[in-house]
Write an enzyme that holds these catalytic residues in place. Structure first.
Site, PDB file in Angstrom:
ATOM      1  CE1 TYR A 232      -3.059  -3.018   0.234  1.00  0.00           C
ATOM      2  CE2 TYR A 232      -3.464  -2.523   2.535  1.00  0.00           C
ATOM      3  CZ  TYR A 232      -3.694  -3.297   1.426  1.00  0.00           C
ATOM      4  OH  TYR A 232      -4.562  -4.361   1.502  1.00  0.00           O
TER       5      TYR A 232
ATOM      6  N   PRO B  47     -15.669  -4.123   2.339  1.00  0.00           N
ATOM      7  CG  PRO B  47     -15.340  -3.370   4.517  1.00  0.00           C
ATOM      8  CD  PRO B  47     -14.621  -3.594   3.213  1.00  0.00           C
ATOM      9  CG  LEU B  48     -17.834   0.101   3.655  1.00  0.00           C
ATOM     10  CD1 LEU B  48     -17.339   1.519   3.852  1.00  0.00           C
ATOM     11  CD2 LEU B  48     -18.821  -0.270   4.753  1.00  0.00           C
TER      12      LEU B  48
HETATM   13  N1  LIG Z   1      -6.449  -8.431   0.946  1.00  0.00           N
HETATM   14  C1  LIG Z   1      -6.670  -7.709  -0.108  1.00  0.00           C
HETATM   15  O1  LIG Z   1      -6.371  -8.115  -1.240  1.00  0.00           O
HETATM   16  C2  LIG Z   1      -7.317  -6.370   0.041  1.00  0.00           C
HETATM   17  C3  LIG Z   1      -7.813  -5.690  -1.079  1.00  0.00           C
HETATM   18  C4  LIG Z   1      -8.434  -4.460  -0.870  1.00  0.00           C
HETATM   19  C5  LIG Z   1      -8.522  -3.941   0.416  1.00  0.00           C
HETATM   20  N2  LIG Z   1      -8.001  -4.618   1.483  1.00  0.00           N
HETATM   21  C6  LIG Z   1      -8.086  -4.102   2.863  1.00  0.00           C
HETATM   22  O2  LIG Z   1      -9.450  -3.899   3.163  1.00  0.00           O
HETATM   23  C7  LIG Z   1      -9.661  -2.557   3.617  1.00  0.00           C
HETATM   24  C8  LIG Z   1     -11.058  -2.125   3.205  1.00  0.00           C
HETATM   25  O3  LIG Z   1     -11.267  -2.315   1.837  1.00  0.00           O
HETATM   26  P1  LIG Z   1     -11.575  -1.126   0.809  1.00  0.00           P
HETATM   27  O4  LIG Z   1     -10.903   0.120   1.283  1.00  0.00           O
HETATM   28  O5  LIG Z   1     -11.292  -1.657  -0.529  1.00  0.00           O
HETATM   29  O6  LIG Z   1     -13.113  -1.024   0.886  1.00  0.00           O
HETATM   30  P2  LIG Z   1     -14.207  -0.329   1.803  1.00  0.00           P
HETATM   31  O7  LIG Z   1     -13.691  -0.173   3.172  1.00  0.00           O
HETATM   32  O8  LIG Z   1     -15.426  -1.128   1.563  1.00  0.00           O
HETATM   33  O9  LIG Z   1     -14.450   1.041   1.065  1.00  0.00           O
HETATM   34  C9  LIG Z   1     -13.614   2.097   1.086  1.00  0.00           C
HETATM   35  C10 LIG Z   1     -14.284   3.221   0.304  1.00  0.00           C
HETATM   36  O10 LIG Z   1     -15.508   3.582   0.940  1.00  0.00           O
HETATM   37  C11 LIG Z   1     -15.449   4.942   1.353  1.00  0.00           C
HETATM   38  N3  LIG Z   1     -16.031   5.003   2.718  1.00  0.00           N
HETATM   39  C12 LIG Z   1     -15.537   4.476   3.866  1.00  0.00           C
HETATM   40  N4  LIG Z   1     -16.363   4.730   4.895  1.00  0.00           N
HETATM   41  C13 LIG Z   1     -17.413   5.432   4.387  1.00  0.00           C
HETATM   42  C14 LIG Z   1     -18.578   5.984   4.950  1.00  0.00           C
HETATM   43  N5  LIG Z   1     -18.856   5.872   6.255  1.00  0.00           N
HETATM   44  N6  LIG Z   1     -19.429   6.652   4.135  1.00  0.00           N
HETATM   45  C15 LIG Z   1     -19.178   6.767   2.816  1.00  0.00           C
HETATM   46  N7  LIG Z   1     -18.080   6.261   2.215  1.00  0.00           N
HETATM   47  C16 LIG Z   1     -17.196   5.593   2.997  1.00  0.00           C
HETATM   48  C17 LIG Z   1     -14.004   5.348   1.325  1.00  0.00           C
HETATM   49  O11 LIG Z   1     -13.839   6.672   0.873  1.00  0.00           O
HETATM   50  P3  LIG Z   1     -13.419   7.865   1.879  1.00  0.00           P
HETATM   51  O12 LIG Z   1     -11.945   7.760   2.045  1.00  0.00           O
HETATM   52  O13 LIG Z   1     -13.868   9.071   1.138  1.00  0.00           O
HETATM   53  O14 LIG Z   1     -14.176   7.641   3.145  1.00  0.00           O
HETATM   54  C18 LIG Z   1     -13.408   4.394   0.294  1.00  0.00           C
HETATM   55  O15 LIG Z   1     -13.440   4.950  -0.989  1.00  0.00           O
HETATM   56  C19 LIG Z   1      -8.513  -1.776   2.975  1.00  0.00           C
HETATM   57  O16 LIG Z   1      -8.219  -0.591   3.666  1.00  0.00           O
HETATM   58  C20 LIG Z   1      -7.391  -2.768   3.065  1.00  0.00           C
HETATM   59  O17 LIG Z   1      -6.798  -2.715   4.359  1.00  0.00           O
HETATM   60  C21 LIG Z   1      -7.423  -5.828   1.300  1.00  0.00           C
END
Ligand SMILES: NC(=O)c1ccc[n+]([C@@H]2O[C@H](COP(=O)([O-])OP(=O)(O)OC[C@H]3O[C@@H](n4cnc5c(N)ncnc54)[C@H](OP(=O)(O)O)[C@@H]3O)[C@@H](O)[C@H]2O)c1
Length: 296
Positions: A72, A218-219
């Protein structure tokens, strides 16, 4: 963790806790630190001060599980965590990962060779300023490398005291079973949400075997899913993202969501979901959304 905490603040502890390999217990709502980097998960954040503030606020809200990876940024997310939080408060668990290379923005190439994983762990130890990494996850199996060779390397690093607990990401049940013949696996991190259920059988397997399941993205929610979410969110007077998190928490006691955000406001909303409880009817309505999505 914050001794002067205002009682009215949301707390990740409201979600209850989950055990990692019966060795560490963490609150069942963590934080994903991928989104703190620059665009394309590349380079430094646009606003470094605010990225550091998000991490500090997460800990104030009792988040004690932070997910990151050397890829990252690369390196940026781990560096920010250390800058914001070192010396770390007691009980804070940082779970990092290795097995990807980053040639450029939005580009990810496999490398889970034993030599790369060894140097990746050394690099993460340095950036995170740790003597031992609490949870080290193989980021994804490398199709060009024996899966057993990758996992055996992590088991060796555990024996050497550099890694406390070993975990996997982006794996099938078969991978988990093969890995468990080599070393205990404490968590599995795959893409998952109420609307995205490809890995349901892995969630069930993890629950049966007391392995934490960490859903990434997750979102996620499409249009149909959004309509059902909105209806339930209105009934609770909460946001749809909070409902999506509450569904995950109800789905399995081994579920450990790590919503990622670069905004303090969104972080506070996400942590507030820890105390939200869905009714059986609401849970069922959300659980069948993916069938409607797939039928279209
Ligand atoms: N193992 C893997 O291959 C892998 C792949 C992807 C991710 N991950 C891990 O999983 C974590 C979460 O996944 P993700 O970041 O892809 O997905 P996520 O948590 O589902 O979504 C993140 C997105 O949602 C927005 N968001 C977050 N909280 C919000 C809220 N309360 N209201 C509105 N929008 C919101 C964020 O934008 P804002 O910044 O504008 O809030 C961001 O663009 C990552 O940080 C990482 O640590 C792992």
């Amino acid at each position: 963790m914050n001794k002067n905490k205002n009682k009215k603040e949301p707390s990740a502890s409201a979600a209850g806790n989950v055990s990692l390999g019966r060795e560490i217990s963490v609150d069942r709502l963590g934080f994903g630190a991928m989104r703190l980097t620059g665009e394309g998960i590349w380079g430094p954040p646009k606003d470094r001060k605010s990225a550091l503030a998000v991490l500090r606020r997460a800990v104030e809200l009792d988040v004690n599980f932070i997910d990151t990876a050397d890829s990252y940024g690369p390196y940026v997310s781990e560096e920010l965590i250390a800058e914001a939080l070192y010396p770390y408060p007691a009980g804070l668990v940082i779970a990092t990962k290795g097995g990807w290379n980053r040639p450029g923005p939005d580009q990810w190439t496999h490398d889970a060779t034993p030599a790369h994983l060894r140097s990746a762990v050394e690099g993460s130890l340095k950036r995170l300023r740790l003597d031992r990494i609490d949870v080290y996850q193989l980021h994804t199996p490398d199709p060009a490398v024996s899966f057993e060779a990758s996992v055996e390397t992590l088991a060796q690093l555990q024996n050497e005291g550099k890694v406390r607990l070993v975990a996997l990401s982006n794996v099938t049940r078969e991978h988990i079973e093969r890995a468990r013949r080599i070393v205990p696996i404490v968590s599995v991190q795959n893409r998952y949400s109420f609307a995205d259920r490809e890995w349901d059988y892995v969630v069930d397997y993890c629950e049966r075997n007391e392995i934490a399941f960490i859903p990434w993205y997750p979102l996620a929610a499409g249009k149909v899913a959004g309509e059902v979410l909105d209806r339930i969110a209105k009934a609770h007077g909460r946001s749809s993202t909070q409902i999506a998190l509450a569904w995950l928490l109800k789905r399995s006691p081994m579920m450990l969501p790590i919503p990622g955000t670069s905004s303090i406001e969104h972080l506070e909303q996400n942590v507030a979901a820890a105390s939200l409880r869905l009714s059986e009817e609401e849970f069922e309505a959300l659980s069948t959304v993916h069938e409607l999505v797939e039928a279209r």
